[in-house]
Design an enzyme around this catalytic site. Structure first.
Site, mmCIF file in Angstrom:
data_model
loop_
_atom_site.group_PDB
_atom_site.id
_atom_site.type_symbol
_atom_site.label_atom_id
_atom_site.label_comp_id
_atom_site.label_asym_id
_atom_site.label_seq_id
_atom_site.Cartn_x
_atom_site.Cartn_y
_atom_site.Cartn_z
ATOM 1 N N GLY B 90 0.866 -1.177 0.000
ATOM 2 C CA GLY B 90 0.000 0.000 0.000
ATOM 3 C C GLY B 90 0.899 1.221 0.000
ATOM 4 O O GLY B 90 1.866 1.274 -0.745
ATOM 5 N N SER B 122 5.888 -5.384 -0.976
ATOM 6 C CA SER B 122 5.857 -3.986 -1.392
ATOM 7 C C SER B 122 6.167 -3.037 -0.217
ATOM 8 O O SER B 122 7.272 -3.083 0.300
ATOM 9 C CB SER B 122 4.508 -3.703 -2.060
ATOM 10 O OG SER B 122 4.518 -2.480 -2.727
ATOM 11 N N ALA B 123 5.218 -2.239 0.257
ATOM 12 C CA ALA B 123 5.487 -1.354 1.397
ATOM 13 C C ALA B 123 5.951 -2.149 2.618
ATOM 14 O O ALA B 123 6.826 -1.713 3.364
ATOM 15 C CB ALA B 123 4.241 -0.542 1.743
ATOM 16 N N HIS B 159 8.976 -3.283 -6.717
ATOM 17 C CA HIS B 159 8.389 -3.011 -8.046
ATOM 18 C C HIS B 159 9.436 -2.344 -8.947
ATOM 19 O O HIS B 159 9.092 -1.442 -9.710
ATOM 20 C CB HIS B 159 7.174 -2.079 -7.961
ATOM 21 C CG HIS B 159 6.062 -2.558 -7.076
ATOM 22 N ND1 HIS B 159 5.157 -3.508 -7.476
ATOM 23 C CD2 HIS B 159 5.700 -2.203 -5.815
ATOM 24 C CE1 HIS B 159 4.270 -3.713 -6.482
ATOM 25 N NE2 HIS B 159 4.592 -2.935 -5.476
ATOM 26 N N GLU B 194 9.276 -7.225 -9.897
ATOM 27 C CA GLU B 194 8.060 -7.957 -9.534
ATOM 28 C C GLU B 194 8.236 -9.450 -9.828
ATOM 29 O O GLU B 194 8.651 -9.824 -10.934
ATOM 30 C CB GLU B 194 6.869 -7.396 -10.297
ATOM 31 C CG GLU B 194 6.549 -5.976 -9.842
ATOM 32 C CD GLU B 194 5.338 -5.382 -10.543
ATOM 33 O OE1 GLU B 194 4.914 -5.914 -11.587
ATOM 34 O OE2 GLU B 194 4.819 -4.368 -10.028
#
Lengths: 235, 235
Positions: B90, B122-123, B159, B194
Site C-alpha cells: 500500500g 511492497s510497502a 516493483h 516484480e
C-alpha cells in the site's frame, strides 16, 4: 498582483531545456533583466553551480541574465530584491528541505504574492501548491514539513502520466496514488501533463499548452479540463 | 534466528493475490496456524477490515487463519505473541506513520530479530530496510521519521522498473531517482523486480524468483545480480 507560470516540465520530448516555454517567458519576464534561480532541487544530484550554468544558457536566448540563489550570502534579501524568480525541477524533498533550512519558504511566498514574476517547473511547480504531498519524487531527505508555498489553492501532480493499459507492471498508477492521497486529504489535485502549464495572474488561473489536465477531487470522479480553461474555480 | 520473506509485490501480472508465493509461504510459515496481519499501508485507501478480509482469503488456501493488528486492543502484545507476521503493501508513508503512532516500529524489529517468521510485500518489504527513502509511494501523510526496521543492511526499491526506452515521458526514471538518493546517502539500494523476493535466514540473504535484481551503490555502476544469488555481502 501574483504572476506565475507553473510548468509541468522544463523539457518536452525532443526539445531542449525550456525551449517550448521561451515565447511565454519572454512576455512573463518582460520587466526583468536578471532572474534569480533557485537550484535547490538538484536533478540527478547536479551541483548548484552546474545547474545554474544550464539555466543561464537557456535564458541567454531571451537576453536574461541569471544568478543562483546559492551565490548570495543572504538568501532572504536576494529573494526580496529579485526582479523575477525561477525554481527549477529535480527532487521536491530536497528542494523543500533546503527552502526551510535557509528560512526562505515564507519569504518566497510573500515575495511572489506581492507581484515578483515567478516561474516553476516540475519540483519548482509542485511547491506552488498547498503541500508537496502529490509529488512523484523519492523521499531522499526528510524535510521539516510537507507544507509548501500555497500560491494556488490546490495541489499539483507534475509530469502527470495516464495509466499504461498495455503494462504488465503491478505497481500503482498515478491515479491510484492520488486516490490514496484523497483517502486522507481533501485538497484537490491537478494532474498537469508534460507540455502544459498554468498561467496565474492575480486570482485567475488559466491552463496553457495543447493538452487537457486531469482534476482529482476527494470522493469525485476525475475530470478532464480542456486546454485554455479557466481553473480559478478549483479550491 | 531471523526468518523473512521480502517480496517485491503481492501480485504478479495475470495472477491472484500472493498465489505465486504460496508454495514458499507454506514452508516459511509451517510452524504457524494463525498469522498476524499488519494492514496499515491500506492500498488505494481500503479499510483495515476490508484489507484483512482479502488477506484472510489468500492464506485460507494454505490453511492459515489471519487476524488484523487493528483488531487487538494492545498492538505491542499482539506483535510479541504472534506466531508469524505479514505486513501488506500500500502506501509506505502511511504504514510508517501508523507503526510509529502505535509505537510498534521498534517492537516489530525486535520480535522479528528474535525469530518470528515475517513476510513483507511492497510497502511491507520496504520497511525491512534501513529507511523508507527509496519507496515509490506518494507522501500522502507526514511520518515522524523515515527510519524503518533495519532487518537487512540495505534499502529496497520494490516493483523495480527498468527504464522504458520507447517512452516520450520526461519524468525521472527509477534509476535517476535512486541516483538522486545516492547523491545524499550511502546506503546500498536493491531494485527488486516484480516476482522476485529475498529469503532471509539469520544473516543469509538469497535472491529468489526467476529474475535478476539490480544493485545500486553510491559512486558505482549499477550491477545485475542473478536469481539465486547470495546477497549476504551487500552492506
Amino acid at each position: 498582483m501574483k504572476k506565475l507560470i507553473i510548468a509541468s516540465t522544463s523539457t518536452i520530448h525532443g526539445g531542449t531545456y525550456l525551449d517550448y516555454l521561451l515565447p511565454a517567458l519572454e512576455v512573463h519576464f518582460k520587466t526583468c533583466n536578471e532572474l534569480l534561480f533557485i537550484p535547490y532541487a538538484r536533478p540527478g544530484g547536479i551541483s548548484h553551480d552546474d545547474y545554474t550554468v544550464n539555466v543561464r544558457a537557456a535564458f541567454a536566448k531571451i537576453n536574461k541574465s541569471v544568478k543562483g540563489l546559492h551565490e548570495f550570502a543572504d538568501p532572504i534579501t536576494a529573494i526580496q530584491n529579485a526582479e523575477g524568480i525561477f525554481t527549477g525541477g529535480g527532487n521536491t524533498f530536497l528542494l523543500v528541505t533546503q527552502l526551510y533550512e535557509n528560512k526562505v519558504m515564507e519569504i518566497l511566498a510573500e515575495t511572489v504574492k506581492k507581484g515578483t514574476p515567478y516561474l516553476g517547473s516540475s519540483a519548482g511547480s509542485n511547491i506552488t501548491g498547498i503541500s508537496m504531498q502529490t509529488t512523484n519524487d523519492m523521499p531522499i531527505i526528510y524535510p521539516p514539513s510537507f507544507t509548501t508555498l500555497g500560491l494556488i489553492p490546490f495541489n499539483l501532480n507534475p509530469h502527470y502520466l495516464d495509466p499504461d493499459l498495455q503494462s504488465k507492471h503491478m505497481g500503482e498508477t498515478r491515479e491510484t496514488r492520488i486516490k490514496e492521497f484523497h483517502a486522507f486529504n481533501s485538497t484537490p489535485v491537478l494532474g498537469l501533463r508534460e507540455g502544459s502549464w498554468l498561467e496565474v495572474t492575480g486570482e485567475t488561473i488559466i491552463l496553457k499548452g495543447e493538452l487537457s489536465a486531469r482534476l482529482f477531487r476527494q470522493n469525485q470522479t476525475p475530470e478532464e479540463l480542456a486546454a485554455g480553461s479557466d481553473l480559478s474555480w478549483i479550491k
